[in-house]
Design a protein around this motif. Structure first.
Motif, PDB file in Angstrom:
ATOM      1  N   GLU A  73       0.839  -1.207   0.000  1.00  0.00           N
ATOM      2  CA  GLU A  73       0.000   0.000   0.000  1.00  0.00           C
ATOM      3  C   GLU A  73       0.870   1.250   0.000  1.00  0.00           C
ATOM      4  OE1 GLU A  73      -2.831  -0.029   3.177  1.00  0.00           O
ATOM      5  OE2 GLU A  73      -3.700  -1.931   2.552  1.00  0.00           O
ATOM      6  N   ILE A  76       2.611   1.765  -3.486  1.00  0.00           N
ATOM      7  CA  ILE A  76       1.738   2.229  -4.568  1.00  0.00           C
ATOM      8  C   ILE A  76       1.214   3.647  -4.303  1.00  0.00           C
ATOM      9  CG2 ILE A  76      -0.394   1.654  -5.837  1.00  0.00           C
ATOM     10  CD1 ILE A  76       1.849  -0.277  -6.357  1.00  0.00           C
ATOM     11  N   ALA A  77       1.324   4.141  -3.087  1.00  0.00           N
ATOM     12  CA  ALA A  77       0.758   5.442  -2.721  1.00  0.00           C
ATOM     13  C   ALA A  77       1.241   6.599  -3.606  1.00  0.00           C
ATOM     14  CB  ALA A  77       1.033   5.738  -1.250  1.00  0.00           C
ATOM     15  N   ALA A  79       1.863   6.632  -6.727  1.00  0.00           N
ATOM     16  CA  ALA A  79       1.142   6.567  -8.005  1.00  0.00           C
ATOM     17  C   ALA A  79      -0.284   7.085  -7.843  1.00  0.00           C
ATOM     18  CB  ALA A  79       1.130   5.145  -8.535  1.00  0.00           C
ATOM     19  N   LYS A  80      -0.844   6.947  -6.663  1.00  0.00           N
ATOM     20  CA  LYS A  80      -2.200   7.441  -6.434  1.00  0.00           C
ATOM     21  C   LYS A  80      -2.246   8.963  -6.408  1.00  0.00           C
ATOM     22  CE  LYS A  80      -3.731   3.383  -3.871  1.00  0.00           C
ATOM     23  NZ  LYS A  80      -4.177   2.885  -2.574  1.00  0.00           N
ATOM     24  N   GLN A  81      -1.109   9.600  -6.152  1.00  0.00           N
ATOM     25  CA  GLN A  81      -1.044  11.059  -6.129  1.00  0.00           C
ATOM     26  C   GLN A  81      -0.837  11.649  -7.521  1.00  0.00           C
ATOM     27  OE1 GLN A  81       2.146  11.945  -3.466  1.00  0.00           O
ATOM     28  NE2 GLN A  81       1.061  11.230  -1.668  1.00  0.00           N
ATOM     29  N   TYR A 141       8.362   1.205  -5.066  1.00  0.00           N
ATOM     30  CA  TYR A 141       8.228   2.518  -4.409  1.00  0.00           C
ATOM     31  C   TYR A 141       9.118   3.552  -5.097  1.00  0.00           C
ATOM     32  CZ  TYR A 141       8.223   5.913  -0.554  1.00  0.00           C
ATOM     33  OH  TYR A 141       8.103   7.040   0.212  1.00  0.00           O
ATOM     34  N   MET A 144       7.643   4.372  -8.559  1.00  0.00           N
ATOM     35  CA  MET A 144       6.463   5.243  -8.470  1.00  0.00           C
ATOM     36  C   MET A 144       6.877   6.691  -8.189  1.00  0.00           C
ATOM     37  SD  MET A 144       3.933   3.439  -9.171  1.00  0.00           S
ATOM     38  CE  MET A 144       4.503   1.961  -9.925  1.00  0.00           C
TER      39      MET A 144
END
Length: 188
Positions: A73, A76-77, A79-81, A141, A144
């Protein structure tokens, strides 16, 4: 002297809460509910003590699985931004303004600081059983975060700050030598 008016209804409701409703035996209390100490009888306490079950401690395999899920989690965080950062970059425009400069600075600073703090970010997930599997999480990480840097480079290019054309390098260009001339050299 006239008599004082009676207090409003809300004052009476606060000062005297309603009596507890009688509980039917068909519904159980929700998890985590503890009724007031005065309402619990000794019989209810003994029944509650019998029904309480101890939660067993998780095994090391379960803990390792949970740690890996949490590590993924975090990996991948960044990439979510990216979509939000891309929208912000689009909204700032391509001109040099203080707001767009700060946004680009943040786009460069955040991934660099994240990669520098890589070991600290994943320190809670270090365990002997998952240390080799954690390497792939760390690589994801870093990748990303590199996507975030790529977005920053794209924005700087859109603003015209990257030297990508021949005219940006004229200072290092030498004088042209002509292979033939239309007039003799002495005339020049």
């Amino acid at each position: 002297m006239p008599a004082a008016p009676p207090p409003p209804q809300w004052v009476l409701d606060i000062s005297s809460p309603p009596a507890p409703k009688s509980k039917s035996g068909t519904l159980a209390d929700p998890p985590g509910y503890t009724p007031a100490a005065s309402a619990i009888t000794s019989k209810q306490r003994s029944q509650a003590a019998k029904t309480v079950t101890q939660r067993k401690a998780p095994t090391t395999e379960e803990m390792d699985t949970l740690k890996m899920k949490k590590a993924w989690e975090i990996a991948i965080a960044p990439a979510k931004q990216l979509p939000m950062n891309a929208i912000g970059m689009y909204m700032t425009g391509n001109t040099l303004q203080i707001f767009s400069i700060f946004m680009v600075f943040t786009l460069f600073k955040t991934p660099v600081m994240a990669v520098m703090n890589l070991q600290r970010v994943f320190a809670p997930f270090e365990a002997p059983g998952i240390s080799t599997r954690l390497i792939s999480v760390k690589v994801v990480y870093v990748l990303m975060n590199m996507l975030g840097l790529g977005l920053g480079i794209w924005k700087v290019n859109q603003m015209g700050l990257l030297p990508t054309t021949r005219s940006d390098w004229l200072a290092w260009e030498g004088e042209r030598t002509w292979s033939e001339r239309a007039v003799p050299r002495e005339w020049l």
